[in-house]
Motif scaffolding. Sequence first.
Motif, PDB file in Angstrom:
ATOM      1  N   MET A   1     -16.028   6.896 -40.274  1.00 19.27           N
ATOM      2  CA  MET A   1     -15.002   6.352 -39.375  1.00 19.27           C
ATOM      3  C   MET A   1     -14.687   7.358 -38.253  1.00 19.27           C
ATOM      4  SD  MET A   1     -11.127   5.142 -40.222  1.00 19.27           S
ATOM      5  CE  MET A   1     -11.448   3.704 -41.195  1.00 19.27           C
ATOM      6  N   ILE A   2     -14.559   6.835 -37.046  1.00 20.98           N
ATOM      7  CA  ILE A   2     -14.330   7.717 -35.899  1.00 20.98           C
ATOM      8  C   ILE A   2     -12.881   8.219 -35.860  1.00 20.98           C
ATOM      9  CG2 ILE A   2     -14.336   7.821 -33.358  1.00 20.98           C
ATOM     10  CD1 ILE A   2     -17.141   7.627 -34.509  1.00 20.98           C
ATOM     11  N   ASP A   3     -11.935   7.337 -36.202  1.00 20.71           N
ATOM     12  CA  ASP A   3     -10.516   7.706 -36.101  1.00 20.71           C
ATOM     13  C   ASP A   3      -9.722   6.947 -37.166  1.00 20.71           C
ATOM     14  OD1 ASP A   3      -8.564   9.031 -33.933  1.00 20.71           O
ATOM     15  OD2 ASP A   3      -7.630   7.202 -34.696  1.00 20.71           O
ATOM     16  N   ASP A   4      -8.674   7.594 -37.676  1.00 26.69           N
ATOM     17  CA  ASP A   4      -7.871   6.958 -38.737  1.00 26.69           C
ATOM     18  C   ASP A   4      -6.977   5.844 -38.197  1.00 26.69           C
ATOM     19  OD1 ASP A   4      -8.918   8.741 -40.449  1.00 26.69           O
ATOM     20  OD2 ASP A   4      -7.205  10.126 -40.383  1.00 26.69           O
ATOM     21  N   VAL A   5      -6.593   5.946 -36.936  1.00 27.32           N
ATOM     22  CA  VAL A   5      -5.598   5.006 -36.390  1.00 27.32           C
ATOM     23  C   VAL A   5      -6.237   3.991 -35.438  1.00 27.32           C
ATOM     24  CG1 VAL A   5      -3.516   4.821 -34.962  1.00 27.32           C
ATOM     25  CG2 VAL A   5      -3.716   6.672 -36.642  1.00 27.32           C
ATOM     26  N   TYR A   6      -7.087   4.459 -34.542  1.00 24.67           N
ATOM     27  CA  TYR A   6      -7.638   3.572 -33.507  1.00 24.67           C
ATOM     28  C   TYR A   6      -9.023   3.069 -33.915  1.00 24.67           C
ATOM     29  CZ  TYR A   6      -3.760   5.298 -30.818  1.00 24.67           C
ATOM     30  OH  TYR A   6      -2.487   5.603 -30.411  1.00 24.67           O
ATOM     31  N   ASP A   7      -9.250   1.783 -33.681  1.00 29.41           N
ATOM     32  CA  ASP A   7     -10.513   1.156 -34.071  1.00 29.41           C
ATOM     33  C   ASP A   7     -11.513   1.231 -32.911  1.00 29.41           C
ATOM     34  OD1 ASP A   7     -12.577  -0.387 -34.905  1.00 29.41           O
ATOM     35  OD2 ASP A   7     -11.418  -2.258 -35.065  1.00 29.41           O
ATOM     36  N   PHE A   8     -12.514   2.075 -33.058  1.00 35.41           N
ATOM     37  CA  PHE A   8     -13.502   2.244 -31.988  1.00 35.41           C
ATOM     38  C   PHE A   8     -14.620   1.191 -32.059  1.00 35.41           C
ATOM     39  CE2 PHE A   8     -12.535   6.078 -29.492  1.00 35.41           C
ATOM     40  CZ  PHE A   8     -11.380   6.463 -30.138  1.00 35.41           C
ATOM     41  N   GLY A   9     -14.521   0.264 -32.987  1.00 36.74           N
ATOM     42  CA  GLY A   9     -15.405  -0.910 -33.011  1.00 36.74           C
ATOM     43  C   GLY A   9     -16.881  -0.573 -33.097  1.00 36.74           C
ATOM     44  N   LEU A  10     -17.227   0.464 -33.842  1.00 33.86           N
ATOM     45  CA  LEU A  10     -18.620   0.923 -33.868  1.00 33.86           C
ATOM     46  C   LEU A  10     -19.610  -0.147 -34.335  1.00 33.86           C
ATOM     47  CD1 LEU A  10     -20.331   3.525 -33.414  1.00 33.86           C
ATOM     48  CD2 LEU A  10     -17.917   3.765 -32.976  1.00 33.86           C
ATOM     49  N   ASP A  11     -19.246  -0.922 -35.385  1.00 37.30           N
ATOM     50  CA  ASP A  11     -20.196  -1.920 -35.903  1.00 37.30           C
ATOM     51  C   ASP A  11     -20.520  -2.957 -34.828  1.00 37.30           C
ATOM     52  OD1 ASP A  11     -20.327  -0.622 -38.272  1.00 37.30           O
ATOM     53  OD2 ASP A  11     -18.829  -1.887 -39.273  1.00 37.30           O
ATOM     54  N   HIS A  12     -19.486  -3.386 -34.115  1.00 36.75           N
ATOM     55  CA  HIS A  12     -19.688  -4.375 -33.053  1.00 36.75           C
ATOM     56  C   HIS A  12     -20.545  -3.777 -31.918  1.00 36.75           C
ATOM     57  CE1 HIS A  12     -18.967  -7.703 -30.427  1.00 36.75           C
ATOM     58  NE2 HIS A  12     -18.452  -6.902 -29.507  1.00 36.75           N
ATOM     59  N   ILE A  13     -20.289  -2.528 -31.609  1.00 38.72           N
ATOM     60  CA  ILE A  13     -21.064  -1.858 -30.545  1.00 38.72           C
ATOM     61  C   ILE A  13     -22.547  -1.779 -30.945  1.00 38.72           C
ATOM     62  CG2 ILE A  13     -21.426   0.397 -29.430  1.00 38.72           C
ATOM     63  CD1 ILE A  13     -18.337   0.729 -29.517  1.00 38.72           C
ATOM     64  N   ILE A  14     -22.782  -1.369 -32.185  1.00 39.07           N
ATOM     65  CA  ILE A  14     -24.173  -1.231 -32.668  1.00 39.07           C
ATOM     66  C   ILE A  14     -24.876  -2.601 -32.621  1.00 39.07           C
ATOM     67  CG2 ILE A  14     -25.613  -0.617 -34.694  1.00 39.07           C
ATOM     68  CD1 ILE A  14     -24.019   1.806 -33.601  1.00 39.07           C
ATOM     69  N   ASP A  15     -24.169  -3.633 -33.101  1.00 39.04           N
ATOM     70  CA  ASP A  15     -24.736  -5.001 -33.069  1.00 39.04           C
ATOM     71  C   ASP A  15     -25.103  -5.400 -31.642  1.00 39.04           C
ATOM     72  OD1 ASP A  15     -24.531  -5.570 -35.643  1.00 39.04           O
ATOM     73  OD2 ASP A  15     -22.899  -7.054 -35.474  1.00 39.04           O
ATOM     74  N   THR A  16     -24.172  -5.146 -30.731  1.00 37.16           N
ATOM     75  CA  THR A  16     -24.383  -5.540 -29.323  1.00 37.16           C
ATOM     76  C   THR A  16     -25.588  -4.820 -28.734  1.00 37.16           C
ATOM     77  OG1 THR A  16     -22.007  -5.787 -29.128  1.00 37.16           O
ATOM     78  CG2 THR A  16     -23.235  -5.744 -27.069  1.00 37.16           C
ATOM     79  N   ILE A  17     -25.703  -3.540 -29.017  1.00 37.04           N
ATOM     80  CA  ILE A  17     -26.832  -2.757 -28.481  1.00 37.04           C
ATOM     81  C   ILE A  17     -28.156  -3.316 -29.020  1.00 37.04           C
ATOM     82  CG2 ILE A  17     -27.947  -0.477 -28.529  1.00 37.04           C
ATOM     83  CD1 ILE A  17     -25.066   0.703 -28.570  1.00 37.04           C
ATOM     84  N   ARG A  18     -28.165  -3.631 -30.318  1.00 37.13           N
ATOM     85  CA  ARG A  18     -29.413  -4.151 -30.925  1.00 37.13           C
ATOM     86  C   ARG A  18     -29.750  -5.525 -30.352  1.00 37.13           C
ATOM     87  NH1 ARG A  18     -27.738  -2.399 -36.928  1.00 37.13           N
ATOM     88  NH2 ARG A  18     -28.482  -0.265 -36.897  1.00 37.13           N
TER      89      ARG A  18
END
Length: 324
Positions: A1-18
């Motif tokens: 996880m990038i941050d405990d409080v803010y959601d950096f949406g990594l899974d969505h970003i990875i999906d979008t890039i792919r």
Amino acid sequence: MIDDVYDFGLDHIIDTIRRRRAETIGLQFPDGFKRKAIKVSEEIEERTGSRVVISANSCFGACDIDTGLLESVDLLFQFGHAEIPNIQAENVIFVEAESSIDLLPVLTKAIDVVGARVGLVSTAQFVHKLPDVKRYLADHGIRGVISSGDARIAHPGLVLGCNFSAVPDCDEYLYIGTGDFHALGVSLTTKKPVWIADPEINEIRKPDVDKVLRKRCAAIERSLDAQSFGILVSTKIGQCRKDLAFELRCKAEEHGLDAHILFADMITPEALAPFRVDAFVNTACPRIAIDNTAVFPVPVLTPVEFEVVIGVRKWDNLVFDEIP
Ligand code: SF4
């Protein structure tokens, strides 16, 4: 996880890039999130095999897309801001970095101060929680009102420092968020009281509207004898109001005053130092004139304040500068 409080949406970003088979990715962060940039970049490269380039430039809002970087990448992700729908920028994806902070502690304080009907407003990190806030207030006999904004506003209840079109017609407001500027803008725009419910420090407070008004009046008074003006235009994609700048220049000339249009990406005292004028008129981000004015050697007016100075607008018709 990038941050405990803010959601950096990594899974969505990875999906979008792919899904988009993007090979080169740009990342843009506001100053408060820049410390997360390297971690985000490493995770994207590891999980997608793409190459990531991080913008080291300023990023004040969704108005401030790093267009130079955008030309060099397949996709640009900007974090911390909601999209501005009326800005056309292909291949830019906004990641709002929603906060997961528990609002309950600050809301239990808010219900003690607000009246029976209150307008609800917030920023990108908390605006998704407004429906929950509304339900909580309703459970305590308070009607929360949320409204949609104009084409610059992505979500109901969202306020930007340059746009308060999503502020409903109410007698008082509850702003959920950190900092004072947005609440100040709501108060100056509506001339109604605003409570700030700051979940990060669990505090209810009001913005100091009188202090800002005193400073704005002082800037106008100091400019009443001005003969020469620098009209500031930002080259940032969502701040550029060059047509307004040309209109203001015409108005100045009609009143026998000198006016020169100055384009800049970053409007700073250093950038403006060589230009000897009696006052500047800011058509870029309205925060520059309100937030930061003490750092400039001569007054920095908003466009509406300039109209007061040259006598085409009455003092009591002074309104907060907004970008539609
Ligand atoms: S113009 Fe200023 S207030 Fe508006 S979105 Fe950009 S940085 Fe924010």
